[in-house]
Write a protein that holds these residues in place. Structure first.
Motif: not given
Length: 80
Positions: A25-27, A32-33, A38-39, A42-44
């Protein structure tokens, strides 16, 4: 697996799912999209999970005790 590991396994799964959802949600809110979403997610998520897992193991017993202050224990059942 021994039942004595259930609280640790529960904390592992709970922290994984919660940190995955919150970091997603934060990312999404911040990036945004966008390409590479996705990267970024995952890194977050991975560092968040590294913090969330031990935190859940430490905080869950305190949260259970706190909730216990507000919830009545079930009455003992009489077996006859």
């Amino acid at each position: 697996m021994s039942p004595r590991f259930a609280p640790v396994l529960f904390g592992f799964v709970l922290s994984a799912l919660m940190s995955l959802i919150v970091s997603g949600i934060a990312t999404l809110k911040n990036a945004g999209f966008a390409d590479g979403f996705l990267g970024l997610w995952i890194s977050a998520w991975l560092p968040s999970w590294l913090i969330a897992f031990p935190t859940v193991l430490v905080v869950a017993p305190m949260a259970r005790r706190f909730v216990g202050l507000f919830v009545k224990s079930p009455a003992p059942q009489v077996r006859g």
